[in-house]
Design an enzyme around this catalytic site. Sequence first.
Site, PDB file in Angstrom:
ATOM      1  N   SER A 250       0.941  -1.132   0.022  1.00 60.08           N
ATOM      2  CA  SER A 250       0.050   0.097   0.227  1.00 60.08           C
ATOM      3  C   SER A 250       1.126   1.323  -0.141  1.00 60.08           C
ATOM      4  O   SER A 250       0.673   2.275  -0.560  1.00 60.08           O
ATOM      5  CB  SER A 250      -0.919   0.122   1.265  1.00 60.08           C
ATOM      6  OG  SER A 250      -1.771  -1.168   1.164  1.00 60.08           O
ATOM      7  N   GLU A 251       1.753   1.144   0.833  1.00 60.64           N
ATOM      8  CA  GLU A 251       2.811   2.345   0.798  1.00 60.64           C
ATOM      9  C   GLU A 251       4.145   1.915   0.958  1.00 60.64           C
ATOM     10  O   GLU A 251       4.383   0.859   1.870  1.00 60.64           O
ATOM     11  CB  GLU A 251       2.462   3.348   1.852  1.00 60.64           C
ATOM     12  CG  GLU A 251       1.287   4.309   1.525  1.00 60.64           C
ATOM     13  CD  GLU A 251      -0.026   3.773   2.002  1.00 60.64           C
ATOM     14  OE1 GLU A 251      -0.999   4.421   1.695  1.00 60.64           O
ATOM     15  OE2 GLU A 251      -0.005   2.991   2.754  1.00 60.64           O
ATOM     16  N   THR A 252       5.223   2.639   0.640  1.00 60.56           N
ATOM     17  CA  THR A 252       6.650   2.498   1.105  1.00 60.56           C
ATOM     18  C   THR A 252       7.056   3.815   1.255  1.00 60.56           C
ATOM     19  O   THR A 252       6.737   4.715   0.811  1.00 60.56           O
ATOM     20  CB  THR A 252       7.551   1.996  -0.171  1.00 60.56           C
ATOM     21  OG1 THR A 252       6.908   0.607  -0.609  1.00 60.56           O
ATOM     22  CG2 THR A 252       8.793   1.945   0.002  1.00 60.56           C
TER      23      THR A 252
END
Length: 283
Positions: free
Chosen positions: A46-48
């Site tokens: 979903s996010e880095t």
Amino acid sequence: MTTYRFTQVDVFGTGPLSGNPLAVVHDAHGLTSEQMQAFARWTNLSETVFLLPATSPDADYRVRIFTPLEELPFAGHPTLGSAHAWLTAGGSPRHSSVMVQECGIGEIPIRVSPESLAFCAPPLSRSGAVDRGTLERILDALSLTSRDVVGSNWIANGPNWIGLLLHSAQAVLDLRPDFDALGDLEVAVIGPYAKGSAERRAGIDYELRAFVPGVGINEDPVTGSANAGMASWLIPAGKLPPKYSVRQGTVVGSDGRLRVECAQGQMWVGGAVRTVTSGTVEL
């Protein structure tokens, strides 16, 4: 190629691998925006996030947040996950009980305790009624009618969330979205568990789901920014109590828990964070 310290953490989980995973690259000042985006696309989470030195004198560190497709100015689970990774790597905040993260929308205070972290919800960048055409598009995509919805509102706080309040948690769990029809809309839906239910006895007050097909993730496992937006809308409106717990991720195989509290007019969203993987990455 340069070697960077790397951490992968689980945010808002109730046990091993039950929350929302986050990839964290430490001391990332040598990377370009294009390299950051490429790595975020490769991780396919979903996010880095990428940890950087703060530019504000009041912040402890700075973070850049990427989905597989784009950079975000703010997101909730990356805020807590990056704070945990920064502390675990030896970061020393200016204040022992509250640290400050710098991100695309400014500075975010984070409360630190041995059991969990909690961020202060940023002000809504857009609020108010959802126009009729957009709301009808959402209702069609979720197979809902206007009678199924207690209320709707813009709750944008970085991500451009639109929030829906339904009559029950079961109605939230029963949703089977048409993601193609949602398109680039970012929609969060919340509903209450009935008093006396097994969930209430277990300390779970509400169920929330968050749909973001436009950023490459159809349904986010556990979402701090959506919960922050819901609290900013529904607590002042008297439709949510000043303190409650939320479960998220049930339909996608996660078991996230968030604790939300309004204190002195500020909305705090918190939960557990655990390190799962640590090592290095070459970029």
